[in-house]
Every structure is written in C-alpha cells, then in structure tokens.
Design a protein around this motif. Structure first.
Motif, short mmCIF file in Angstrom:
data_model
loop_
_atom_site.label_atom_id
_atom_site.label_comp_id
_atom_site.label_asym_id
_atom_site.label_seq_id
_atom_site.Cartn_x
_atom_site.Cartn_y
_atom_site.Cartn_z
N HIS A 227 0.81 -1.22 0.00
CA HIS A 227 0.00 0.00 0.00
C HIS A 227 0.84 1.27 0.00
CE1 HIS A 227 0.90 -0.90 4.23
NE2 HIS A 227 0.86 0.40 4.43
N HIS A 228 2.16 1.14 -0.08
CA HIS A 228 3.05 2.31 -0.09
C HIS A 228 4.11 2.10 -1.16
CE1 HIS A 228 5.00 5.89 1.61
NE2 HIS A 228 6.14 5.24 1.42
N HIS A 229 3.78 2.41 -2.41
CA HIS A 229 4.72 2.24 -3.51
C HIS A 229 4.41 3.25 -4.62
CE1 HIS A 229 1.31 -0.58 -4.11
NE2 HIS A 229 1.36 -0.15 -5.36
N LEU A 230 4.21 4.51 -4.23
CA LEU A 230 3.83 5.54 -5.19
C LEU A 230 4.90 5.75 -6.25
CD1 LEU A 230 1.73 7.68 -5.96
CD2 LEU A 230 2.92 9.28 -4.45
N GLY A 231 6.18 5.71 -5.84
CA GLY A 231 7.25 5.90 -6.81
C GLY A 231 7.28 4.80 -7.86
N PHE A 232 7.03 3.58 -7.43
CA PHE A 232 7.00 2.46 -8.37
C PHE A 232 5.83 2.61 -9.34
CE2 PHE A 232 6.32 -2.30 -9.02
CZ PHE A 232 7.27 -2.36 -10.03
N GLU A 233 4.67 3.02 -8.84
CA GLU A 233 3.52 3.24 -9.72
C GLU A 233 3.80 4.34 -10.73
OE1 GLU A 233 0.20 3.97 -7.18
OE2 GLU A 233 -0.42 1.86 -7.20
N ALA A 234 4.47 5.39 -10.30
CA ALA A 234 4.81 6.48 -11.23
C ALA A 234 5.75 5.98 -12.33
CB ALA A 234 5.45 7.63 -10.46
N SER A 235 6.73 5.14 -11.96
CA SER A 235 7.65 4.61 -12.97
C SER A 235 6.92 3.69 -13.94
CB SER A 235 8.79 3.85 -12.28
OG SER A 235 8.30 2.68 -11.62
N ILE A 236 5.92 2.96 -13.46
CA ILE A 236 5.15 2.08 -14.34
C ILE A 236 4.33 2.89 -15.33
CG2 ILE A 236 3.27 0.38 -14.40
CD1 ILE A 236 4.31 -0.64 -11.71
N LEU A 237 3.68 3.95 -14.85
CA LEU A 237 2.92 4.82 -15.75
C LEU A 237 3.82 5.42 -16.82
CD1 LEU A 237 0.59 6.72 -13.25
CD2 LEU A 237 -0.09 5.00 -14.94
N TYR A 238 4.99 5.86 -16.41
CA TYR A 238 5.94 6.44 -17.37
C TYR A 238 6.39 5.39 -18.38
CZ TYR A 238 9.94 9.18 -18.99
OH TYR A 238 10.84 9.87 -19.76
N TRP A 239 6.62 4.18 -17.90
CA TRP A 239 7.10 3.13 -18.81
C TRP A 239 6.03 2.72 -19.81
CZ3 TRP A 239 11.86 2.13 -19.76
CH2 TRP A 239 12.19 0.99 -20.50
N HIS A 240 4.78 2.67 -19.40
CA HIS A 240 3.71 2.36 -20.35
C HIS A 240 3.56 3.47 -21.38
CE1 HIS A 240 2.62 -1.31 -18.52
NE2 HIS A 240 1.99 -0.81 -17.45
N PHE A 241 3.79 4.70 -20.97
CA PHE A 241 3.80 5.81 -21.94
C PHE A 241 4.90 5.60 -22.98
CE2 PHE A 241 6.15 9.77 -22.83
CZ PHE A 241 5.26 10.37 -23.71
N VAL A 242 6.07 5.18 -22.53
CA VAL A 242 7.18 4.91 -23.45
C VAL A 242 6.80 3.78 -24.41
CG1 VAL A 242 9.55 4.04 -23.57
CG2 VAL A 242 8.94 5.77 -21.88
N ASP A 243 6.11 2.75 -23.92
CA ASP A 243 5.67 1.65 -24.77
C ASP A 243 4.72 2.13 -25.87
OD1 ASP A 243 7.13 -0.15 -23.35
OD2 ASP A 243 5.46 -0.91 -22.15
N VAL A 244 3.74 2.94 -25.49
CA VAL A 244 2.75 3.41 -26.45
C VAL A 244 3.39 4.29 -27.52
CG1 VAL A 244 0.66 4.80 -26.72
CG2 VAL A 244 0.85 3.21 -24.82
N VAL A 245 4.29 5.17 -27.10
CA VAL A 245 4.98 6.03 -28.08
C VAL A 245 5.76 5.19 -29.07
CG1 VAL A 245 6.78 7.77 -28.35
CG2 VAL A 245 5.06 8.04 -26.57
N TRP A 246 6.40 4.12 -28.59
CA TRP A 246 7.17 3.28 -29.50
C TRP A 246 6.28 2.60 -30.53
CZ3 TRP A 246 11.83 2.63 -31.31
CH2 TRP A 246 12.10 1.48 -32.07
N LEU A 247 5.09 2.18 -30.12
CA LEU A 247 4.17 1.56 -31.07
C LEU A 247 3.83 2.54 -32.19
CD1 LEU A 247 1.73 -0.41 -28.73
CD2 LEU A 247 3.55 -1.32 -30.17
N PHE A 248 3.58 3.80 -31.84
CA PHE A 248 3.31 4.81 -32.87
C PHE A 248 4.54 5.04 -33.75
CE2 PHE A 248 -0.24 5.92 -30.08
CZ PHE A 248 -1.24 6.17 -31.01
N LEU A 249 5.72 5.03 -33.14
CA LEU A 249 6.94 5.20 -33.92
C LEU A 249 7.14 4.04 -34.88
CD1 LEU A 249 9.47 6.47 -31.22
CD2 LEU A 249 8.64 7.75 -33.18
N PHE A 250 6.92 2.84 -34.40
CA PHE A 250 7.14 1.67 -35.25
C PHE A 250 6.19 1.66 -36.44
CE2 PHE A 250 6.12 -2.76 -36.37
CZ PHE A 250 7.37 -3.20 -36.75
N VAL A 251 4.92 1.94 -36.18
CA VAL A 251 3.92 1.90 -37.26
C VAL A 251 4.12 3.04 -38.24
CG1 VAL A 251 1.45 2.06 -37.78
CG2 VAL A 251 2.23 0.66 -35.86
N SER A 252 4.33 4.24 -37.75
CA SER A 252 4.35 5.40 -38.64
C SER A 252 5.72 5.63 -39.28
CB SER A 252 3.94 6.67 -37.85
OG SER A 252 4.83 6.89 -36.78
#
Length: 283
Positions: free
Chosen positions: A252-277
């Motif tokens: 119940h106390h892992h806010l920094g880890f959750e923030a890193s996960i959100l950032y990493w999923h953003f990086v994943d989504v951007v790469w998908l757009f880069l790969f396709v386009s």
C-alpha cells in the motif's frame, strides 16, 4: 489557557507532532541550487563539445561535459535520497501529498504526450505531402531506409515484453509476492537494457544520418528522444528496484514504483506509434 499554549507546553508539542493540515512543508534544501548549476554546466559543455570549441579551462569540451554529467547525477541522487527519506521514514507523504504527486506525474506525462505530438506533426507534415525539395516522394530518393521487420521489430517485442513484466511486478507487489516483484522488475530492466543496445546497433549501421535532410532529422529526432525517455524510465525503475531490495515498498506504499510504471507504459505506447508510422509506413 493562554499559558498552556506556550512553546514548551504539552499542547504545543502535540500540535507540533500532529499538525492541523496534511500538506508537507518542504525544509530548505541545497539540491535545487546545485542541480541548476549542474544543468548549466552540462548544457554549456554539450554546446561547446558539439561545436568543436575549446573548453574555457583548456582542451576539448569533453572533460567539461563529464563534469556536468557527474554533478547532475550526483545532485539528483542526493535530492532523491532526501525525498525517499521524507516519504518512507519520516511519513511526510500523507494521502493528500500522494494525490498531489500522482496528479503532477499525470500532468508531466501529458506534457510529454504533446511533445511527441509535435514530433509526429513534423514527420507527417513532410511525409504526407512531400515538397519539390524532397523530390516529391517519401522517403526522399537516395535514403536507404531501415527494414522495420529486423531490429525495429525485435525492439518492439522487447519493449512490449518489458511492459508485461513490469505489470506483473506491480500485481505481485500488491499481492505481497516479493519474489514475483523482484523477478518482474529485474526482467523489465534487462529488456530495457537490451532495447537500448539494439537501438545503438541500429544507429551505428544506419545508412543515413541526422544531417540527411528532413527524413534524417525527423527519424533521429523522434527515435532519439524516445531513446532518451527509455534511459530515464530505466533509471526510474532501477531506483524502485533497489528500494524493493531495501524493503522500502509495501503493498500500500509504492507511489514511486507506480509512477515509474505509468511512465514506462507511456514509453511503450509512443514506440508503437513510432514503429507503425516511421519504421513501417514511413519507409
């Protein structure tokens, strides 16, 4: 009653230990000032080195660049150490403070979204309607494009796999599975490092450079900045990994880890757009 509210009374001590407001009033810190000077040195040294100028202290700007990099990393480590101490050991990160941090992370990621929107805008502005200067075709004549189904496809598999492993680590942490969270985070870091290595190999063997017109500029600017985000995300998750090893994080106390996960999923989504386009459609 007034005498009981003076500085040394039990009531005053109670108010000091249990404040009326839930916000964290940050104590004076030297790290913002040190970080500002470190970033000034790093930016100035980068400009000096890239333009081939002499360093003000003699020699090339490479030594000054390393000095700026070391001081920047050192200031960040010291600053983050204090933040971890405040949130984990002193209990300053209350529920209200955590909500504010979560909102700030979301706004930061939103600003990054619009940054990449501008990058894709530049790419599609040139590729959808190539001008005469570009030879009225895209890619321009003479540009040997990269096969999207070689290293780019491997990088896509690595990055999507890292997104799956970091999600597994998050769910393991919530369920109290320490082995699962350490394994999932470690696999995420391995995939991230392999992605960076493959990206470096791709850049080294590319048949064009950033100086090769609009195509080279948009390609290396978009993929290069994504690579910088991968490095930042890797460091973000690595800090969370070492905090897990030190028993800083709980279910119940892992806010920094959750923030890193959100950032990493953003990086994943951007790469998908880069790969396709850029890699597939743009080539």
């Amino acid at each position: 009653m007034n005498n009981q509210l003076q500085g040394g009374s039990p009531v005053a001590n109670y108010k000091h230990q249990f404040p009326y407001q839930p916000f964290h009033l940050v104590t004076p810190s030297p790290w913002p000032l040190l970080t500002s000077f470190a970033l000034l040195i790093l930016t100035s040294a980068t400009v000096i080195y890239f333009n081939g100028y002499q360093s003000p202290f003699g020699g090339s700007g490479l030594s000054l660049l390393f000095l700026g990099l070391i001081t920047t990393v050192g200031a960040m480590i010291l600053w983050f150490r204090d933040v971890i101490t405040e949130g984990t050991f002193l209990g300053d990160h209350t529920y209200v403070v955590q909500k504010g941090i979560t909102m700030s992370v979301g706004l930061f990621i939103l600003s990054e979204v619009f940054f990449f929107v501008s990058v894709f805008w530049a790419f599609f502005h040139s590729s959808l309607s190539p001008t005469v200067e570009l030879g009225s075709q895209w890619p321009p004549l003479g540009i040997p494009t990269i096969n999207p189904f070689e290293l780019p496809l491997l990088n896509t598999v690595l990055l999507l796999s890292s997104g799956a492993t970091v999600t597994y680590a998050h769910h393991s942490l919530i369920q109290g599975n320490r082995y699962g969270v350490i394994l999932g985070t470690l696999m995420t870091l391995i995939f991230a490092v392999l992605f960076t290595i493959c990206q470096g190999i791709e850049y080294y063997n590319a048949g064009f450079t950033i100086a090769d017109g609009t195509y080279g500029s948009t390609f290396f600017f978009s993929t290069g900045f994504h690579g910088i985000h991968v490095l930042v995300g890797t460091a973000f998750i690595a800090v969370a990994f070492f905090r897990m090893l030190s028993y800083h994080l709980t279910d119940h106390h892992h806010l920094g880890f959750e923030a890193s996960i959100l950032y990493w999923h953003f990086v994943d989504v951007v790469w998908l757009f880069l790969f396709v386009s850029i890699y597939w459609w743009g080539s």
